[in-house]
Design a protein around this motif. Structure first.
Motif, PDB file in Angstrom:
ATOM      1  N   PHE A 170      -1.679 -11.956  -8.250  1.00 34.69           N
ATOM      2  CA  PHE A 170      -0.534 -11.600  -7.402  1.00 34.69           C
ATOM      3  C   PHE A 170       0.363 -10.598  -8.123  1.00 34.69           C
ATOM      4  N   ASN A 171       0.707 -10.914  -9.375  1.00 36.54           N
ATOM      5  CA  ASN A 171       1.585 -10.027 -10.151  1.00 36.54           C
ATOM      6  C   ASN A 171       0.962  -8.654 -10.359  1.00 36.54           C
ATOM      7  N   ALA A 172      -0.361  -8.597 -10.566  1.00 36.11           N
ATOM      8  CA  ALA A 172      -1.037  -7.311 -10.742  1.00 36.11           C
ATOM      9  C   ALA A 172      -0.946  -6.469  -9.469  1.00 36.11           C
ATOM     10  N   GLY A 173      -1.196  -7.084  -8.310  1.00 33.61           N
ATOM     11  CA  GLY A 173      -1.085  -6.373  -7.043  1.00 33.61           C
ATOM     12  C   GLY A 173       0.341  -5.919  -6.770  1.00 33.61           C
ATOM     13  N   PHE A 174       1.294  -6.785  -7.060  1.00 34.98           N
ATOM     14  CA  PHE A 174       2.711  -6.473  -6.876  1.00 34.98           C
ATOM     15  C   PHE A 174       3.120  -5.267  -7.726  1.00 34.98           C
ATOM     16  N   ALA A 175       2.751  -5.313  -9.016  1.00 37.31           N
ATOM     17  CA  ALA A 175       3.102  -4.239  -9.944  1.00 37.31           C
ATOM     18  C   ALA A 175       2.423  -2.927  -9.559  1.00 37.31           C
ATOM     19  N   ASP A 176       1.162  -2.999  -9.148  1.00 35.93           N
ATOM     20  CA  ASP A 176       0.430  -1.804  -8.760  1.00 35.93           C
ATOM     21  C   ASP A 176       1.089  -1.148  -7.533  1.00 35.93           C
ATOM     22  N   ALA A 177       1.467  -1.954  -6.561  1.00 38.59           N
ATOM     23  CA  ALA A 177       2.122  -1.412  -5.357  1.00 38.59           C
ATOM     24  C   ALA A 177       3.488  -0.824  -5.701  1.00 38.59           C
ATOM     25  N   GLN A 178       4.233  -1.467  -6.590  1.00 35.38           N
ATOM     26  CA  GLN A 178       5.526  -0.928  -7.005  1.00 35.38           C
ATOM     27  C   GLN A 178       5.346   0.422  -7.703  1.00 35.38           C
ATOM     28  N   ALA A 179       4.318   0.542  -8.521  1.00 35.32           N
ATOM     29  CA  ALA A 179       4.063   1.805  -9.217  1.00 35.32           C
ATOM     30  C   ALA A 179       3.747   2.922  -8.223  1.00 35.32           C
ATOM     31  N   GLN A 180       3.080   2.589  -7.119  1.00 36.84           N
ATOM     32  CA  GLN A 180       2.776   3.592  -6.101  1.00 36.84           C
ATOM     33  C   GLN A 180       4.035   4.074  -5.376  1.00 36.84           C
ATOM     34  N   MET A 181       5.087   3.263  -5.380  1.00 39.72           N
ATOM     35  CA  MET A 181       6.329   3.626  -4.693  1.00 39.72           C
ATOM     36  C   MET A 181       7.070   4.738  -5.424  1.00 39.72           C
ATOM     37  N   LYS A 182       6.804   4.875  -6.723  1.00 40.30           N
ATOM     38  CA  LYS A 182       7.550   5.836  -7.539  1.00 40.30           C
ATOM     39  C   LYS A 182       7.051   7.233  -7.376  1.00 40.30           C
TER      40      LYS A 182
END
Length: 182
Positions: A170-182
């Motif tokens: 879950f944390n990996a998916g969350f972090a990956d999606a947040q990185a795409q927002m930048k």
């Protein structure tokens, strides 16, 4: 507040389960929820999806025609549900097995390499939870601690050994999606 979700994929990819995780997390948060599964008689390998409605008031009908967010875990699901996302909504695509790009420009599209993320955290069966994390990064209707509690409850004592791996996915998916927002 009322948010409608569709989780879709092949039977066995865990779409019904992550729908349950979201529904339970929102119940723990005091929200009203509906969880409605839909699958063919073949289940594993056939199509499976579920709709989840989260609301501040009682849910009148469990049917979702137009969703605020959709998770497409395979190409048939993307083809079937791409146009069911409301304008301004979120579509999360499993880019591990879907190489087609979304054709809409009126929604937020998140490409999540679920298999890679799950493998990186040592949980190869956690692709479904990784994509749930990516969804929650873009539609945070419940905090992550409530989600982890929901995962613990839904897994039960018999599958408690999978809790930490699911948290990591879950944390990996969350972090990956947040990185795409930048």
């Amino acid at each position: 507040m009322k948010k409608q979700f569709i989780f879709a994929g092949f039977g066995g990819q865990g779409m019904l389960l992550i729908g349950k995780f979201l529904a339970m997390a929102c119940m723990l948060d005091g929200k009203h929820v509906s969880w409605l599964p839909s699958y063919g008689p073949e289940m594993r390998g056939g199509t499976a999806n579920c709709s989840v409605i989260v609301s501040d008031v009682e849910v009148g009908s469990p049917m979702v025609q137009s969703a605020d967010a959709i998770v497409a875990m395979n190409l048939p699901s993307l083809l079937k549900f791409e146009n069911s996302v409301k304008p301004g909504g979120v579509l999360v695509v499993n880019s591990s097995i879907i190489d087609r790009k979304v054709e809409r420009d009126d929604i937020t599209v998140v490409y999540c390499d679920t298999n890679k993320l799950a493998m990186e955290v040592g949980n190869p069966k956690g692709a479904n939870v990784a994509i749930l994390g990516a969804l929650m990064a873009h539609m945070p209707i419940v905090d992550n601690d409530k989600m982890f509690e929901a995962i613990r409850i839904e897994l039960g004592e018999r599958k408690a050994k999978f809790l930490e791996g699911n948290k990591a996915a879950f944390n990996a998916g969350f972090a990956d999606a947040q990185a795409q927002m930048k």
